[in-house]
Design an enzyme around this catalytic site. Structure first.
Site, PDB file in Angstrom:
ATOM      1  N   ASP A   1     -11.565   2.790   3.845  1.00 43.72           N
ATOM      2  CA  ASP A   1     -11.976   1.379   3.840  1.00 43.72           C
ATOM      3  C   ASP A   1     -13.487   1.242   3.727  1.00 43.72           C
ATOM      4  OD1 ASP A   1     -10.138  -0.737   3.920  1.00 43.72           O
ATOM      5  OD2 ASP A   1      -9.613  -0.344   6.006  1.00 43.72           O
TER       6      ASP A   1
ATOM      7  N   GLN B   1      -5.103  -1.336   9.518  1.00 50.20           N
ATOM      8  CA  GLN B   1      -5.013  -2.696   8.971  1.00 50.20           C
ATOM      9  C   GLN B   1      -5.657  -3.710   9.914  1.00 50.20           C
ATOM     10  OE1 GLN B   1      -3.837  -3.470   5.940  1.00 50.20           O
ATOM     11  NE2 GLN B   1      -4.066  -5.671   6.194  1.00 50.20           N
TER      12      GLN B   1
ATOM     13  N   LYS C   1       0.841  -1.201   0.000  1.00 57.45           N
ATOM     14  CA  LYS C   1       0.000   0.000   0.000  1.00 57.45           C
ATOM     15  C   LYS C   1       0.873   1.247   0.000  1.00 57.45           C
ATOM     16  CE  LYS C   1      -3.848  -2.195   2.352  1.00 57.45           C
ATOM     17  NZ  LYS C   1      -4.315  -2.676   3.640  1.00 57.45           N
TER      18      LYS C   1
END
Ligand code: GUN
Length: 300
Positions: free
Chosen positions: A121, A98, A54
């Site tokens: 997200d 995460q 990422k």
């Protein structure tokens, strides 16, 4: 007959190119550099690989990347304090924590502490509700990537029978919401579904997101259907020698490719689209934060 292979790797590259174009324009015209903060708690090797990728791709498209690595035993209060700092930081347009988080941390509490406008997200309860009610939301990256590939392949999805196998909050449920928004007739199937084979055989669009290696065989696929395989499962490959393993999807590719009209491979299908959509969501968040028009083709 053999299905068209939907090349997620190539598709993701075109998404990243579009994102990079928007980043250049934001920088040159508006003097804004989009920034994405990624928070990793602990040292899970798979999570470390994701986070590294990422960060790398964020920098490659010209955005700022802020990585925060915290030890496994970080108290929940410290993580919440970091999220609060990132929420208040005007250089940060997107925040990703995460998952999975260590067991002593309440995942929902942390996800819901992220400022919804920075929730790239799309896991915050507000964004879940906005998506479910057809309002402007931040949309989870994996389903967004699947939707982009389906729209590119079919054009219009209206009236198609879509079956989503898997009911997770991260993929199955938001995928179903997105397909419904595009006027598909949507069924969510799962491990308790009666006669799953028959349900799958009714699908013009079959999205497999159960996390079980090669669970869906080719004879569950309607001839000509589009198959999107979200699964990434590592299985041993004894034929290739001791200790070697390979990645497979939730669909048995070799049999499904004979029946489907189009299919995503594993690896190289949905996987690369997830990070590309994370970058797309960061641009969307940055444009919304600055009252600029949203990038076309990068949102749901
Ligand atoms: N862990 C595995 N996939 C994801 C994802 O899409 N988002 C976050 N935050 N964590 C993950």
């Amino acid at each position: 007959m053999s299905a068209k292979i939907i090349d997620g790797k190539a598709f993701a590259a075109t998404v990243r190119e579009k994102v990079a174009g928007h980043v250049s324009r934001l920088r040159e015209v508006h003097n804004i550099v989009p920034g994405l903060a990624v928070v990793l708690v602990g040292d899970d090797p798979a999570s470390e690989v994701y986070v590294r990728n990422k960060g790398k791709q964020t920098l490659e498209v010209g955005m700022n990347s802020y990585e925060h690595k915290l030890p496994e035993d970080t108290p929940e209060a410290d993580l919440l304090a970091l999220v609060a700092r990132l929420n208040a930081d005007p250089a940060v347009h997107g925040i990703l924590v995460q998952l999975p988080l260590p067991g002593h941390i309440d995942e929902e509490q942390v996800l819901n502490a992220i400022e919804p406008a920075k929730d790239v997200d799309g896991f915050h309860i507000l964004n879940v509700g906005l998506l479910a009610t057809g309002q402007k939301a931040m949309v989870p990256c994996t389903p967004l990537g699947c939707l982009m590939m389906l729209r590119a392949h079919h054009g219009n999805l209206s009236g198609l029978n879509a079956v989503v196998v898997g009911r997770s909050n991260i993929v199955g449920k938001p995928m179903a919401q997105l397909l419904l928004r595009d006027s598909c007739t949507v069924t969510i199937a799962h491990s308790r579904t009666k006669d799953l084979a028959a349900v799958c055989r009714g699908a013009d669009i079959l999205v497999a997101a159960v996390g079980r290696a090669q669970m869906i065989p080719g004879d569950w696929v309607k001839p000509g259907a589009t198959v999107i395989d979200v699964g990434i499962n590592r299985i041993p490959a004894p034929e290739k020698g001791e200790g070697k393993s390979r990645l497979v999807g939730d669909v048995d590719f070799d049999s499904a490719v004979q029946v489907a009209g189009a299919i995503t491979p594993v690896p190289g299908g949905v996987g690369p689209m997830t990070i590309a959509c994370l970058l797309a969501n960061t641009i969307t968040a940055c444009c919304r934060a600055n009252d600029l028009p949203e990038p076309s083709g990068l949102t749901a």
